[in-house]
Design an enzyme around this catalytic site. Structure first.
Site, PDB file in Angstrom:
ATOM      1  N   ASP A 163       1.078  -0.990  -0.074  1.00 35.92           N
ATOM      2  CA  ASP A 163       0.203   0.260   0.101  1.00 35.92           C
ATOM      3  C   ASP A 163       0.849   1.648  -0.180  1.00 35.92           C
ATOM      4  O   ASP A 163       0.960   2.021  -1.127  1.00 35.92           O
ATOM      5  CB  ASP A 163      -1.150   0.109   1.472  1.00 35.92           C
ATOM      6  CG  ASP A 163      -2.145  -1.268   0.584  1.00 35.92           C
ATOM      7  OD1 ASP A 163      -2.979  -1.371   2.379  1.00 35.92           O
ATOM      8  OD2 ASP A 163      -2.456  -1.809   0.161  1.00 35.92           O
ATOM      9  N   HIS A 181       2.968  -0.719   6.204  1.00 41.13           N
ATOM     10  CA  HIS A 181       1.685  -1.355   6.998  1.00 41.13           C
ATOM     11  C   HIS A 181       1.993  -2.689   7.022  1.00 41.13           C
ATOM     12  O   HIS A 181       1.994  -3.524   5.195  1.00 41.13           O
ATOM     13  CB  HIS A 181       0.554  -0.149   6.177  1.00 41.13           C
ATOM     14  CG  HIS A 181      -0.540  -0.172   7.395  1.00 41.13           C
ATOM     15  ND1 HIS A 181      -1.294  -1.520   7.293  1.00 41.13           N
ATOM     16  CD2 HIS A 181      -0.910   0.382   8.591  1.00 41.13           C
ATOM     17  CE1 HIS A 181      -2.053  -1.183   8.361  1.00 41.13           C
ATOM     18  NE2 HIS A 181      -1.264   0.052   9.382  1.00 41.13           N
ATOM     19  N   PRO A 182       1.334  -2.913   7.210  1.00 39.95           N
ATOM     20  CA  PRO A 182       1.356  -4.450   7.896  1.00 39.95           C
ATOM     21  C   PRO A 182      -0.105  -5.482   7.568  1.00 39.95           C
ATOM     22  O   PRO A 182       0.214  -6.533   7.567  1.00 39.95           O
ATOM     23  CB  PRO A 182       1.756  -5.136   9.261  1.00 39.95           C
ATOM     24  CG  PRO A 182       0.909  -3.784   9.996  1.00 39.95           C
ATOM     25  CD  PRO A 182       1.824  -2.983   8.571  1.00 39.95           C
ATOM     26  N   CYS A 183      -0.845  -4.545   6.942  1.00 42.97           N
ATOM     27  CA  CYS A 183      -1.793  -5.257   6.483  1.00 42.97           C
ATOM     28  C   CYS A 183      -1.838  -6.311   5.449  1.00 42.97           C
ATOM     29  O   CYS A 183      -2.415  -6.878   6.031  1.00 42.97           O
ATOM     30  CB  CYS A 183      -3.131  -4.262   6.340  1.00 42.97           C
ATOM     31  SG  CYS A 183      -2.388  -3.196   4.673  1.00 42.97           S
ATOM     32  N   LYS A 184      -1.419  -6.424   4.276  1.00 42.20           N
ATOM     33  CA  LYS A 184      -0.824  -7.328   3.693  1.00 42.20           C
ATOM     34  C   LYS A 184      -0.214  -8.415   3.416  1.00 42.20           C
ATOM     35  O   LYS A 184      -0.166  -8.966   2.756  1.00 42.20           O
ATOM     36  CB  LYS A 184      -1.219  -6.582   2.392  1.00 42.20           C
ATOM     37  CG  LYS A 184      -2.017  -5.540   1.654  1.00 42.20           C
ATOM     38  CD  LYS A 184      -3.528  -6.630   1.744  1.00 42.20           C
ATOM     39  CE  LYS A 184      -4.704  -5.495   1.582  1.00 42.20           C
ATOM     40  NZ  LYS A 184      -4.444  -4.877   0.073  1.00 42.20           N
TER      41      LYS A 184
END
Length: 233
Positions: A163, A181-184
Site C-alpha cells: 500500500d 504497513h503490515p495489513c497485507k
C-alpha cells in the site's frame, strides 16, 4: 541512550515444523524464536543485527544500523539515487575539513539507516520500521524516502501488497519512524509458507518476509540467510 541489550542467551527451543493454523497466528513467542535464529546467523557473518528490549516492558525488537552512499550527481536518463552500503568505520572517517566536505558532498551524501523489526499484536505479523538521516542529524523526509525507492518497487507499492510507506510512532521507543504497513503481510506470506510445506522445506519466517519487504527501502539480505534456514532442516 542505550535502551536495549544484545541477543546473548536469547533462545527458544521448540519444533520448527508447524501447522498452517500456527502460521496464520504468528505470535510473539514464534516471532522471537525466528528473530533469534536470524540474529544467530547475522552474528556468524557480521551483518550487524541485534536484539534489544525495552526497560519498561518485556517486548523487544530486532535492529540494525548501517550507512549508504547516495549519489547526488545524476545524468540525463539515469537515476540520481544509486546507493551502496558503506561500513560504519568508513562513514565515521569521512573528511571533516570544510573544503573537503564541500567537495565530497557535491557528488555524494552519506545516509544513516536504522531498521527495526517488531511484532504487531494487532496483525500478528512482523513489521519493518525504519528511519534515515544525514550524518549531521538532519532526518530524511517521506518525499526523500520515496525518491530513494527503486522504480520497480514504486510500482509494487502503488499496486500493493504494501500500500504505502507512512510515518508512525515507534511502539517501544515512542519516536517517529517510517513503516511499511503490515495489513497485507499475511496475504503474501501465507502462499509462501504453504508452498514450503508442500515441498517439505523449512523456512525462517523473518528471513523470507524481510527478503521481500527489505529491498523496497534499501535493505538487502545476503543469500546465506536462506541457505542457513535450509541447513536447519
Amino acid at each position: 541512550m542505550n535502551q536495549g541489550r544484545s541477543s546473548g542467551g536469547f533462545h527458544f527451543h521448540f519444533q520448527l515444523s508447524f501447522s498452517m493454523e500456527e502460521d496464520e497466528f504468528f505470535g510473539e513467542k514464534m516471532f522471537q524464536h525466528y528473530c533469534a535464529e536470524f540474529i544467530k546467523h547475522s552474528q556468524q557473518i557480521g551483518d550487524g543485527w541485534e536484539w534489544r528490549t525495552s526497560k519498561d516492558c518485556s517486548d523487544g525488537y530486532m535492529c540494525k544500523t548501517h550507512f549508504q552512499i547516495k549519489n547526488g550527481m545524476g545524468h540525463p536518463g539515469t537515476s540520481a539515487h544509486v546507493q551502496e552500503c558503506l561500513p560504519m568505520e568508513e562513514a565515521l572517517e569521512l573528511p571533516l575539513d570544510d573544503s573537503e566536505v564541500t567537495e565530497t558532498t557535491a557528488a555524494t551524501e552519506v545516509i544513516k539507516y536504522e531498521y527495526h523489526v517488531l511484532h504487531s499484536c494487532s496483525y500478528q505479523v512482523p513489521v519493518l520500521y525504519f528511519r534515515a538521516s544525514f550524518l549531521d542529524g538532519r532526518p530524511l523526509a517521506l518525499t526523500d524516502i520515496w525518491e530513494g525507492v527503486h522504480e520497480c518497487y514504486k510500482m509494487r507499492l502503488q499496486q500493493g501488497p504494501w500500500d504505502t510507506i507512512t510515518q508512525q510512532e515507534h511502539p517501544i521507543l515512542g519516536q517517529p519512524f517510517f513503516v511499511l504497513h503490515p495489513c497485507k503481510t499475511s496475504e503474501f506470506m501465507t502462499p509462501l509458507l504453504k508452498n514450503s510445506q508442500k515441498i517439505n522445506r523449512n523456512v525462517n519466517y523473518i528471513t523470507s518476509w524481510l527478503s521481500i519487504v527489505g529491498p523496497v527501502v534499501g535493505l538487502n539480505l545476503p543469500l546465506s540467510y536462506a541457505r542457513a534456514a535450509f541447513q536447519d532442516e
